[in-house]
Design a protein around this motif. Structure first.
Motif, PDB file in Angstrom:
ATOM      1  N   ARG A   8       0.821  -1.105   0.037  1.00  0.00           N
ATOM      2  CA  ARG A   8       0.040  -0.007   0.008  1.00  0.00           C
ATOM      3  C   ARG A   8       0.925   1.214   0.023  1.00  0.00           C
ATOM      4  NH1 ARG A   8      -1.503  -2.532   4.309  1.00  0.00           N
ATOM      5  NH2 ARG A   8      -0.937  -0.880   5.658  1.00  0.00           N
ATOM      6  N   PRO A   9       0.425   2.199  -0.653  1.00  0.00           N
ATOM      7  CA  PRO A   9       1.185   3.277  -0.705  1.00  0.00           C
ATOM      8  C   PRO A   9       1.238   4.372   0.531  1.00  0.00           C
ATOM      9  CG  PRO A   9      -0.668   3.899  -2.255  1.00  0.00           C
ATOM     10  CD  PRO A   9      -0.521   2.248  -1.778  1.00  0.00           C
ATOM     11  N   VAL A  10       2.478   5.053   0.963  1.00  0.00           N
ATOM     12  CA  VAL A  10       2.210   6.031   2.027  1.00  0.00           C
ATOM     13  C   VAL A  10       2.042   7.444   1.438  1.00  0.00           C
ATOM     14  CG1 VAL A  10       3.719   6.785   3.703  1.00  0.00           C
ATOM     15  CG2 VAL A  10       3.724   4.305   3.379  1.00  0.00           C
ATOM     16  N   TYR A  11       1.135   8.110   1.849  1.00  0.00           N
ATOM     17  CA  TYR A  11       0.906   9.686   1.498  1.00  0.00           C
ATOM     18  C   TYR A  11       1.569  10.536   2.362  1.00  0.00           C
ATOM     19  CZ  TYR A  11      -2.352   7.027  -1.770  1.00  0.00           C
ATOM     20  OH  TYR A  11      -2.757   6.353  -2.807  1.00  0.00           O
ATOM     21  N   ILE A  12       2.358  11.359   1.846  1.00  0.00           N
ATOM     22  CA  ILE A  12       3.207  12.529   2.518  1.00  0.00           C
ATOM     23  C   ILE A  12       2.788  13.780   2.123  1.00  0.00           C
ATOM     24  CG2 ILE A  12       5.556  12.976   3.131  1.00  0.00           C
ATOM     25  CD1 ILE A  12       6.326  10.211   3.016  1.00  0.00           C
ATOM     26  N   LEU A  13       2.573  14.764   2.826  1.00  0.00           N
ATOM     27  CA  LEU A  13       2.382  16.113   2.637  1.00  0.00           C
ATOM     28  C   LEU A  13       3.619  16.720   2.358  1.00  0.00           C
ATOM     29  CD1 LEU A  13       0.241  18.190   2.285  1.00  0.00           C
ATOM     30  CD2 LEU A  13       0.602  18.682   4.611  1.00  0.00           C
ATOM     31  N   GLU A  14       3.814  17.075   0.753  1.00  0.00           N
ATOM     32  CA  GLU A  14       5.315  17.588   0.806  1.00  0.00           C
ATOM     33  C   GLU A  14       5.215  19.048   0.756  1.00  0.00           C
ATOM     34  OE1 GLU A  14       8.470  16.000  -2.695  1.00  0.00           O
ATOM     35  OE2 GLU A  14       6.513  16.491  -3.414  1.00  0.00           O
ATOM     36  N   ARG A  15       4.252  19.990   0.262  1.00  0.00           N
ATOM     37  CA  ARG A  15       3.954  21.204   0.460  1.00  0.00           C
ATOM     38  C   ARG A  15       2.487  21.327   0.554  1.00  0.00           C
ATOM     39  NH1 ARG A  15       7.170  21.391  -4.201  1.00  0.00           N
ATOM     40  NH2 ARG A  15       5.449  21.664  -5.640  1.00  0.00           N
ATOM     41  N   LYS A  16       2.030  22.619   0.931  1.00  0.00           N
ATOM     42  CA  LYS A  16       0.564  23.007   1.037  1.00  0.00           C
ATOM     43  C   LYS A  16      -0.043  22.518  -0.138  1.00  0.00           C
ATOM     44  CE  LYS A  16      -2.589  26.344   2.345  1.00  0.00           C
ATOM     45  NZ  LYS A  16      -2.782  28.019   2.780  1.00  0.00           N
ATOM     46  N   GLU A  17      -1.299  21.602   0.301  1.00  0.00           N
ATOM     47  CA  GLU A  17      -1.960  21.184  -0.641  1.00  0.00           C
ATOM     48  C   GLU A  17      -1.333  20.091  -1.928  1.00  0.00           C
ATOM     49  OE1 GLU A  17      -4.786  23.775  -2.403  1.00  0.00           O
ATOM     50  OE2 GLU A  17      -5.039  24.845  -0.305  1.00  0.00           O
ATOM     51  N   LEU A  18      -0.066  19.655  -1.592  1.00  0.00           N
ATOM     52  CA  LEU A  18       0.654  18.825  -2.571  1.00  0.00           C
ATOM     53  C   LEU A  18       0.947  17.511  -1.733  1.00  0.00           C
ATOM     54  CD1 LEU A  18       1.823  18.147  -5.417  1.00  0.00           C
ATOM     55  CD2 LEU A  18       3.907  19.297  -4.490  1.00  0.00           C
ATOM     56  N   VAL A  19       0.446  16.330  -2.197  1.00  0.00           N
ATOM     57  CA  VAL A  19       0.503  15.055  -1.377  1.00  0.00           C
ATOM     58  C   VAL A  19       1.511  14.196  -2.277  1.00  0.00           C
ATOM     59  CG1 VAL A  19      -0.528  13.163  -0.608  1.00  0.00           C
ATOM     60  CG2 VAL A  19      -1.551  15.323  -0.389  1.00  0.00           C
ATOM     61  N   ARG A  69       6.512   5.411   7.059  1.00  0.00           N
ATOM     62  CA  ARG A  69       5.104   5.545   7.398  1.00  0.00           C
ATOM     63  C   ARG A  69       5.435   6.533   9.005  1.00  0.00           C
ATOM     64  NH1 ARG A  69       0.676   4.711  10.281  1.00  0.00           N
ATOM     65  NH2 ARG A  69      -1.213   5.145   9.108  1.00  0.00           N
ATOM     66  N   SER A  70       6.429   5.800   9.799  1.00  0.00           N
ATOM     67  CA  SER A  70       6.563   6.398  11.025  1.00  0.00           C
ATOM     68  C   SER A  70       7.491   7.794  11.002  1.00  0.00           C
ATOM     69  CB  SER A  70       7.536   5.244  12.018  1.00  0.00           C
ATOM     70  OG  SER A  70       6.675   4.004  12.313  1.00  0.00           O
ATOM     71  N   PHE A  71       8.223   7.796  10.212  1.00  0.00           N
ATOM     72  CA  PHE A  71       9.128   8.961   9.900  1.00  0.00           C
ATOM     73  C   PHE A  71       8.225  10.008   9.532  1.00  0.00           C
ATOM     74  CE2 PHE A  71      11.028  11.806   6.713  1.00  0.00           C
ATOM     75  CZ  PHE A  71      11.967  12.261   7.364  1.00  0.00           C
ATOM     76  N   ALA A  72       7.281   9.836   8.612  1.00  0.00           N
ATOM     77  CA  ALA A  72       6.553  10.940   8.110  1.00  0.00           C
ATOM     78  C   ALA A  72       5.278  11.384   9.304  1.00  0.00           C
ATOM     79  CB  ALA A  72       5.614  10.448   6.893  1.00  0.00           C
ATOM     80  N   LYS A  73       4.946  10.044   9.978  1.00  0.00           N
ATOM     81  CA  LYS A  73       4.209  10.739  11.229  1.00  0.00           C
ATOM     82  C   LYS A  73       4.866  11.551  12.361  1.00  0.00           C
ATOM     83  CE  LYS A  73       0.904   8.595  14.477  1.00  0.00           C
ATOM     84  NZ  LYS A  73      -0.071   7.166  14.887  1.00  0.00           N
ATOM     85  N   ARG A  74       6.138  11.191  12.504  1.00  0.00           N
ATOM     86  CA  ARG A  74       6.768  12.046  13.513  1.00  0.00           C
ATOM     87  C   ARG A  74       7.099  13.190  13.073  1.00  0.00           C
ATOM     88  NH1 ARG A  74      10.146  10.152  17.946  1.00  0.00           N
ATOM     89  NH2 ARG A  74      11.632  11.635  18.366  1.00  0.00           N
ATOM     90  N   LYS A  75       7.173  13.375  11.800  1.00  0.00           N
ATOM     91  CA  LYS A  75       7.625  14.676  11.065  1.00  0.00           C
ATOM     92  C   LYS A  75       6.459  15.399  10.944  1.00  0.00           C
ATOM     93  CE  LYS A  75      12.109  14.685  10.874  1.00  0.00           C
ATOM     94  NZ  LYS A  75      12.946  15.706  11.324  1.00  0.00           N
ATOM     95  N   GLY A  76       5.251  14.875  11.190  1.00  0.00           N
ATOM     96  CA  GLY A  76       3.938  15.648  11.038  1.00  0.00           C
ATOM     97  C   GLY A  76       3.457  15.860   9.625  1.00  0.00           C
ATOM     98  N   ILE A  77       3.785  14.798   8.808  1.00  0.00           N
ATOM     99  CA  ILE A  77       3.539  15.151   7.234  1.00  0.00           C
ATOM    100  C   ILE A  77       2.880  13.927   6.681  1.00  0.00           C
ATOM    101  CG2 ILE A  77       5.320  16.584   6.725  1.00  0.00           C
ATOM    102  CD1 ILE A  77       7.104  14.293   5.713  1.00  0.00           C
ATOM    103  N   LEU A  78       2.502  12.922   7.909  1.00  0.00           N
ATOM    104  CA  LEU A  78       1.878  11.834   6.869  1.00  0.00           C
ATOM    105  C   LEU A  78       0.381  12.210   6.795  1.00  0.00           C
ATOM    106  CD1 LEU A  78       1.605   8.601   6.695  1.00  0.00           C
ATOM    107  CD2 LEU A  78       1.178   8.436   9.143  1.00  0.00           C
TER     108      LEU A  78
END
Length: 100
Positions: A8-19, A69-78
């Motif tokens: 399954r893919p992991v979705y990360i907020l790269e910039r405002k409104e860009l996933v 996924r954990s990295f993104a969650k910790r950075k607040g971008i998951l």
């Protein structure tokens, strides 16, 4: 089929409104290698190491996916998977043109 593709893919907020969709180990490594130097920390380094170990076959692919996924969650971008993908939207009939 590429054996380095996540189940399954992991979705990360790269910039405002860009996933950004991280679908495979290549995507995860690219994301981590592109990460700004000033924002790298122990979690970043450990995640990158896990991804490289998975690439070499020393760790299961699921471990690498969980790490990114954990990295993104910790950075607040998951982010949760977008419910509607842009390619799923059918354009209106006529494309906005007025018939003469």
């Amino acid at each position: 089929m590429n054996s380095k593709v996540f189940d399954r893919p992991v979705y990360i907020l790269e910039r405002k409104e860009l996933v950004r969709e991280v679908t495979c180990l290549d995507d995860a490594i690219d994301l981590l290698e592109e990460w700004p130097q000033h924002d790298r920390d122990l979690v970043h380094d450990a995640t990158l190491k896990i991804c490289y170990m998975a690439w070499d076959g020393h760790k299961p692919l699921k471990v690498a996916r969980d790490a990114i996924r954990s990295f993104a969650k910790r950075k607040g971008i998951l982010v949760k998977a977008p419910s509607v993908q842009p390619w799923m939207i059918k354009p209106g009939s006529g494309g906005g043109r007025i018939m003469a």
